[in-house]
Structures are given as structure tokens and as C-alpha cells.
Scaffold this active site. Structure first.
Site, PDB file in Angstrom:
ATOM      1  N   CYS A  60      -2.870-119.092  43.475  1.00 13.58           N
ATOM      2  CA  CYS A  60      -2.753-118.446  42.166  1.00 13.58           C
ATOM      3  C   CYS A  60      -3.356-119.351  41.080  1.00 13.58           C
ATOM      4  CB  CYS A  60      -1.273-118.216  41.886  1.00 13.58           C
ATOM      5  SG  CYS A  60      -0.948-117.459  40.298  1.00 13.58           S
TER       6      CYS A  60
ATOM      7  N   CYS B  53      -9.428-116.002  38.644  1.00 15.35           N
ATOM      8  CA  CYS B  53      -8.207-115.262  38.993  1.00 15.35           C
ATOM      9  C   CYS B  53      -8.391-114.732  40.412  1.00 15.35           C
ATOM     10  CB  CYS B  53      -8.014-114.098  38.012  1.00 15.35           C
ATOM     11  SG  CYS B  53      -6.636-113.014  38.439  1.00 15.35           S
TER      12      CYS B  53
ATOM     13  N   ASP C  18       0.987-117.537  46.372  1.00 13.34           N
ATOM     14  CA  ASP C  18       0.430-116.820  45.221  1.00 13.34           C
ATOM     15  C   ASP C  18       1.561-116.024  44.584  1.00 13.34           C
ATOM     16  OD1 ASP C  18      -1.636-115.724  43.503  1.00 13.34           O
ATOM     17  OD2 ASP C  18      -1.390-113.863  44.602  1.00 13.34           O
TER      18      ASP C  18
ATOM     19  N   HIS D  42      -7.814-112.033  41.793  1.00 13.35           N
ATOM     20  CA  HIS D  42      -8.268-110.648  41.989  1.00 13.35           C
ATOM     21  C   HIS D  42      -9.751-110.428  41.684  1.00 13.35           C
ATOM     22  CE1 HIS D  42      -3.963-110.149  41.899  1.00 13.35           C
ATOM     23  NE2 HIS D  42      -4.035-108.839  42.061  1.00 13.35           N
TER      24      HIS D  42
HETATM   25  N1  DGL Z   1      -2.580-114.563  41.020  1.00 12.48           N
HETATM   26  C1  DGL Z   1      -2.746-114.525  39.597  1.00 12.48           C
HETATM   27  C2  DGL Z   1      -3.825-115.529  39.184  1.00 12.48           C
HETATM   28  O1  DGL Z   1      -4.726-115.862  39.941  1.00 12.48           O
HETATM   29  C3  DGL Z   1      -3.075-113.123  39.109  1.00 12.48           C
HETATM   30  C4  DGL Z   1      -1.909-112.163  39.171  1.00 12.48           C
HETATM   31  C5  DGL Z   1      -0.740-112.597  38.299  1.00 12.48           C
HETATM   32  O2  DGL Z   1      -0.855-112.508  37.053  1.00 12.48           O
HETATM   33  O3  DGL Z   1       0.253-113.026  38.848  1.00 12.48           O
HETATM   34  O4  DGL Z   1      -3.780-116.026  38.086  1.00 12.48           O
END
Ligand code: DGL
Length: 270
Positions: free
Chosen positions: A76, A187, A13, A189
Site C-alpha cells: 500500500c 497507488c 495492503d 490501483h
Molecule cells: N492501497 C492504497 C494505496 O496504494 C489505495 C487504496 C486505499 O486508499 O486504501 O495507497
């Protein structure tokens, strides 16, 4: 393939958020060992260009291959959107992203053929979720919205309260007006914002967590390639980051649901 069984699953990620995918993997595949790589020195990916995300993803994959993993999960969403289509066929191990599992699950759930997608600017700009939904049913309408402030909000632990509710409303009001019956949390998060998003969208809207769907896909791929571990030993979890590990260590528990015992730092270019 037999020699591959006991090897760990590799996950990468842009930083800490991919721990939500690790959490889902440990629930779906509790006997598998995992090597996690978080590119904390170069996070965020969600604001970066396609070519940069592909370059970083390639380096991350090469790092995980050096760790001897049997498959790679791109946790990610941004990297799944930009890099997976470009890179997946060049490696000898299966590479699984989070976009297609989330999109396909949403396409199965929707009854009124209206799906919302929220993600980083790059993920939304890529159109990857929309394309993957339309692979299943081209008549489904997809309403996308980037929510760039959700990532820092979650990392600050502000997953409820007035500021959080205000942002949820601001970002989601258009999607709510579009009367979607399914919303993809596109995403890493966003699963931590599930309660606030559900409170705003209403209980009738199905929230699709791409992390959980991806974990099911990984199980399917490992079964299909006969690479599920047969080990009875306790699985091992290793965590690598590219910046100082302290921050990752401190807030990782919120994403993973358990304390991270040890985090190692690897150097730039890994
Ligand atoms: N891990 C990223 C996503 O799922 C979110 C954080 C980032 O912008 O790197 O797109």
C-alpha cells in the site's frame, strides 16, 4: 539465516490493490511463496490520518510475523508513505515499501528533471514521493496530484470509456501542462489505468509502476541477506482478508492476473 530461506514473503495492503504488487513479485521471484494480507474491513487507508495508518500497519505487520514470513512488503502506497519510516527499524525482518523504489526509478528515468506523482490524498499529502525523489537529485521538480476517484473506478472495472477518460483528463491536466517526462503511478490501483493514462499523457511520458520497481528491490534485499529460496517445490500463495472474502475473490483476478483459489477471513485486530 539458512532456516529463513523457505519461509514466505509477507505482503500487506489496505485491501485488494496490493495484488498488483503480488503479481509483480510472482513475475520477478517466481519460486517464492507469498502470504498476502488485505485489510478489507478498514479500507480505504488513502483518506485516513497518519496515526491511524500507522496503527493499522503495525497490526498488519504483527499478523504477518505470526505467519512466519522472512520479509514484509508494504504494498500500500499510503502505508508505505506514513508507516514505513516509523516502523521499519523495530522488526527483525526486512520491511520494504513501494515509495522509494518507484521514486528512485523515476529519478533515474527523467531527462528534463520534471516528474509527476499521482496517488491517494494521504500519499500526496505526506510528500513521501517528493522526498524520495529529492534523495537522488534535489534539483528535480515534482508535481503531485491526488486522484481519489481512481480507486473506486478501478474496483468497478471502469478502466476505459468516457467516464474514465474524463476523470483522467480532469486529474492529470495540470501535471500534463507541467511538461513532466516521467509519471509515477503512486497507488496500488493505478497500474490498471495504464492504457488510459498513457493515451492522455502521450507515449513520450514514461510511466513508472511502483509495484514492479518494489519487486526488484525485494529481490535485491533477499539476495543481499541470502534469503532467496532454494526450494524447487511449487510456491504456495495464501490470502487473508478482514472482511467477507467474496468481493476480494470476485475482483481479485483483475489485479492479480490469475484466479485466486482460496481466501480466508481473519477477525478484527487480526
Ligand atoms: N492501497 C492504497 C494505496 O496504494 C489505495 C487504496 C486505499 O486508499 O486504501 O495507497
Amino acid at each position: 539465516m539458512k532456516s529463513m530461506l523457505k519461509r514466505p514473503i509477507g505482503v500487506f495492503d489496505s485491501g485488494i490493490g496490493g495484488l498488483t504488487v503480488v503479481k509483480a513479485l510472482t513475475e520477478t521471484l517466481p519460486t517464492e511463496s507469498i502470504v498476502y494480507f488485505g485489510d478489507t474491513a478498514r479500507v480505504p487507508y488513502g483518506t485516513k490520518s497518519k496515526s491511524t495508518v500507522i496503527k493499522f500497519s503495525l497490526e498488519n505487520i504483527e499478523f504477518l510475523l505470526r505467519c512466519g514470513v522472512k520479509c514484509i512488503v508494504i504494498a500500500c502506497n499510503t502505508a508505505s508513505a506514513w508507516a514505513l519510516p516509523e516502523l521499519s527499524e523495530y522488526f527483525r525482518v526486512p520491511i520494504i515499501g513501494v515509495i522509494r523504489p518507484g521514486a528512485h526509478a523515476a529519478a533515474q528515468y527523467t531527462k528534463n528533471k520534471r516528474i509527476g506523482v499521482i496517488g491517494t490524498k494521504s500519499t500526496v499529502f505526506s510528500g513521501a514521493y517528493e522526498d524520495a525523489v529529492k534523495e537522488v537529485d534535489a534539483s528535480i521538480k515534482v508535481y503531485s496530484q491526488s486522484c481519489p476517484l481512481f480507486v473506486p473506478l478501478v474496483e468497478e472495472g471502469m478502466v476505459r470509456g468516457a467516464i474514465c477518460n474524463q476523470l483522467v483528463e480532469d486529474y492529470l491536466k495540470k501535471i500534463k501542462r507541467s511538461q513532466v517526462d516521467t509519471l509515477i503511478l503512486g497507488c496500488t490501483h493505478y497500474p490498471l489505468l495504464t492504457n488510459s493514462i498513457r493515451a492522455y499523457m502521450g507515449k513520450k511520458v514514461k510511466l513508472v509502476d511502483s509495484a514492479k520497481q518494489a519487486a526488484r528491490d525485494v529481490r535485491g534485499v533477499l539476495m543481499g541477506t541470502q534469503m532467496l529460496t532454494d526450494s524447487k517445490a511449487k510456491p504456495k500463495y495464501k490470502f487473508y482478508v478482514t472482511d467477507e472474502p467474496q468481493h476480494f475473490h470476485n475482483i481479485g483476478k483483475r489485479f492479480l492476473g490469475r484466479v485466486i483459489e482460496h481466501v480466508d477471513k481473519v477477525n478484527g485486530q487480526h
